[in-house]
Scaffold this motif. Structure first.
Motif, PDB file in Angstrom:
ATOM      1  N   SER A 205       4.260   4.251  -6.988  1.00 32.95           N
ATOM      2  CA  SER A 205       4.697   5.225  -5.367  1.00 32.95           C
ATOM      3  C   SER A 205       5.656   4.057  -4.902  1.00 32.95           C
ATOM      4  CB  SER A 205       3.848   4.873  -5.242  1.00 32.95           C
ATOM      5  OG  SER A 205       3.397   3.215  -4.759  1.00 32.95           O
ATOM      6  N   TYR A 206       6.909   4.014  -6.342  1.00 33.67           N
ATOM      7  CA  TYR A 206       8.224   2.936  -5.339  1.00 33.67           C
ATOM      8  C   TYR A 206       9.063   4.249  -4.738  1.00 33.67           C
ATOM      9  CZ  TYR A 206      12.647   1.709  -5.292  1.00 33.67           C
ATOM     10  OH  TYR A 206      13.665   1.122  -4.617  1.00 33.67           O
ATOM     11  N   CYS A 207       9.519   3.670  -3.320  1.00 28.65           N
ATOM     12  CA  CYS A 207      10.183   4.973  -2.424  1.00 28.65           C
ATOM     13  C   CYS A 207      11.541   4.511  -2.582  1.00 28.65           C
ATOM     14  CB  CYS A 207       9.530   4.637  -1.353  1.00 28.65           C
ATOM     15  SG  CYS A 207       8.065   5.966  -1.160  1.00 28.65           S
ATOM     16  N   SER A 208      12.886   4.581  -3.069  1.00 28.93           N
ATOM     17  CA  SER A 208      13.791   4.102  -3.244  1.00 28.93           C
ATOM     18  C   SER A 208      14.253   4.338  -1.328  1.00 28.93           C
ATOM     19  CB  SER A 208      14.939   4.956  -4.032  1.00 28.93           C
ATOM     20  OG  SER A 208      16.101   4.934  -3.232  1.00 28.93           O
ATOM     21  N   ASP A 211      15.128   6.799  -0.508  1.00 31.18           N
ATOM     22  CA  ASP A 211      14.888   8.469  -0.232  1.00 31.18           C
ATOM     23  C   ASP A 211      13.948   8.912   0.864  1.00 31.18           C
ATOM     24  OD1 ASP A 211      13.975   8.425  -2.817  1.00 31.18           O
ATOM     25  OD2 ASP A 211      12.233   7.313  -3.194  1.00 31.18           O
ATOM     26  N   ASN A 213      11.934  10.062   4.320  1.00 28.45           N
ATOM     27  CA  ASN A 213      10.801   9.332   5.102  1.00 28.45           C
ATOM     28  C   ASN A 213      10.750   8.024   4.304  1.00 28.45           C
ATOM     29  OD1 ASN A 213      10.526  11.568   6.170  1.00 28.45           O
ATOM     30  ND2 ASN A 213       9.882  12.324   4.947  1.00 28.45           N
ATOM     31  N   TYR A 214      11.688   7.131   3.922  1.00 26.10           N
ATOM     32  CA  TYR A 214      11.234   5.179   3.579  1.00 26.10           C
ATOM     33  C   TYR A 214      10.635   4.940   4.038  1.00 26.10           C
ATOM     34  CZ  TYR A 214      11.959   0.482   1.575  1.00 26.10           C
ATOM     35  OH  TYR A 214      12.157  -0.833   0.938  1.00 26.10           O
ATOM     36  N   GLN A 218       4.614   0.336  -1.739  1.00 27.56           N
ATOM     37  CA  GLN A 218       3.712   0.948  -1.674  1.00 27.56           C
ATOM     38  C   GLN A 218       2.567  -0.126  -2.564  1.00 27.56           C
ATOM     39  OE1 GLN A 218       2.751   3.246   0.363  1.00 27.56           O
ATOM     40  NE2 GLN A 218       4.658   3.580   0.715  1.00 27.56           N
TER      41      GLN A 218
END
Length: 358
Positions: A205-208, A211, A213-214, A218
């Motif tokens: 679920s990693y968000c860069s 991205d 809506n970073y 998670q």
């Protein structure tokens, strides 16, 4: 805690996908209140070393950056710092006095990142350190502060991180707070959450940061959530006992009295006779000559005698030319426990001395 285990095993998908999050948020919320922080500034991790590695490995290091440790830095933390210095871009690691940072010129702060790892309560010797003052020194000098507070939560009352304002703070919940092993709380204030781009290991679920809506790291994949959720049961138990101040009043007073009693039985002395640096861990000198240095053979003799022959244990260590024991006093201890420990330590020390004289 038993209910959580039964719920997980009865229907793992339902618990992990629906029910777990409510218990998870409750644990974080209650821990946040205890340490004077916001819920969204607290995350649960496996242990203090895990949390410190998460912090240090999320910094963007550059050549010439500096990581400061002290003579009391926990050995595993010291090794983690050394590892970062061994890999590109090779930030420097130094062991020095925190106040020396304030003498550095301002241009140094403009060209280098300096991160100081400081102890709230040192492990060996087990002494309370002025970590809030050290954090203030770091803040005034433009140095990042990472507080290794492994022994703090449950032993140190009135922590109030919102007031102390460390850059990062991490404490173990399964030591003094009575949560199930292994569990720790990592404090990352909102002003620094951009530093922590990923937990360890990086989850699916990693968000860069690029991205849309970073919102930060998670949770990880499949792990045993019971230790994390046991925080709620631990805090309930502590409230039933009378709360943080009541618990620590008893354990602190017993540590002071027990340490002096143990020293009298061993014919030695306590490290901190006035108790200014003592919370619930008291350090007492062992009757082993200073010329007997640490070795694997001596360690085996001490450890096996205590565990196998006497079924009792207190940490022992060699520090500043003397042998010491660190007694961690809990609510179930009584003054008579120090008599049992004294007899076991006498036996272990005598065996070690005889071995060294061979």
């Amino acid at each position: 805690m038993t209910r959580n285990i039964c719920s997980i095993e009865a229907n793992p998908d339902k618990f992990l996908r629906i029910e777990c999050i409510h218990h998870w948020i409750e644990a974080r919320t209650r821990l946040a209140k205890l340490i004077g922080a916001d819920t969204d500034e607290c995350v649960l991790v496996n242990n203090t070393l895990h949390g410190i590695n998460t912090i240090l490995r999320n910094f963007e290091w550059h050549e010439g950056d500096i990581i400061i440790e002290t003579t009391t830095t926990y050995n595993a933390v010291s090794r983690a710092i050394r590892y970062l210095g061994d890999i590109p871009p090779h930030p420097q690691w130094r062991e020095q006095h925190i106040r020396r940072v304030t003498s550095e010129k301002s241009d140094l702060q403009q060209t280098r990142k300096i991160v100081a790892v400081v102890d709230a309560i040192a492990a060996n010797p087990g002494v309370r350190l002025p970590w809030k003052e050290m954090v203030a020194i770091c803040r005034d000098a433009g140095v990042w502060s990472v507080v290794d507070a492994a022994h703090s939560i449950g032993q140190e009352a009135d922590i109030n991180l919102s007031e102390a304002k460390p850059d990062f703070w991490i404490s173990t919940c399964h030591k003094w707070l009575f949560a199930k092993r292994s569990c720790a709380v990592l404090y990352v204030p909102k002003r620094n959450q951009h530093i922590i781009k990923s937990c360890i290991p990086t989850p699916r679920s990693y968000c860069s940061p690029q991205d849309e809506n970073y919102n930060g790291p998670q949770r990880m994949g499949t792990i045993d959530y019971v230790p994390f959720l046991s925080v709620n049961a631990a805090l309930d138990f502590r409230q039933w006992l009378g709360g943080e101040h009541k618990i620590n009043e008893y354990t602190h007073n017993l540590a002071i009295a027990g340490g002096k009693y143990l020293a009298s039985l061993l014919g030695t002395s306590v490290m901190d006779p006035d108790g200014d640096l003592t919370l619930n861990m008291v350090n007492v000198e062992l009757p082993i000559p200073s010329d007997i240095k640490y070795s694997h053979e001596v360690n085996d003799l001490l450890r096996n005698t205590l565990f196998i022959d006497w079924n009792v244990y207190a940490v022992y260590y060699y520090h500043n030319g003397k042998w010491w024991t660190r007694c961690s006093v809990q609510i179930w201890n009584e003054i008579s426990d120090f008599e049992v420990l004294a007899n076991a330590l006498k036996d272990a020390c005598q065996k070690s001395v005889r071995f060294a004289e061979q």
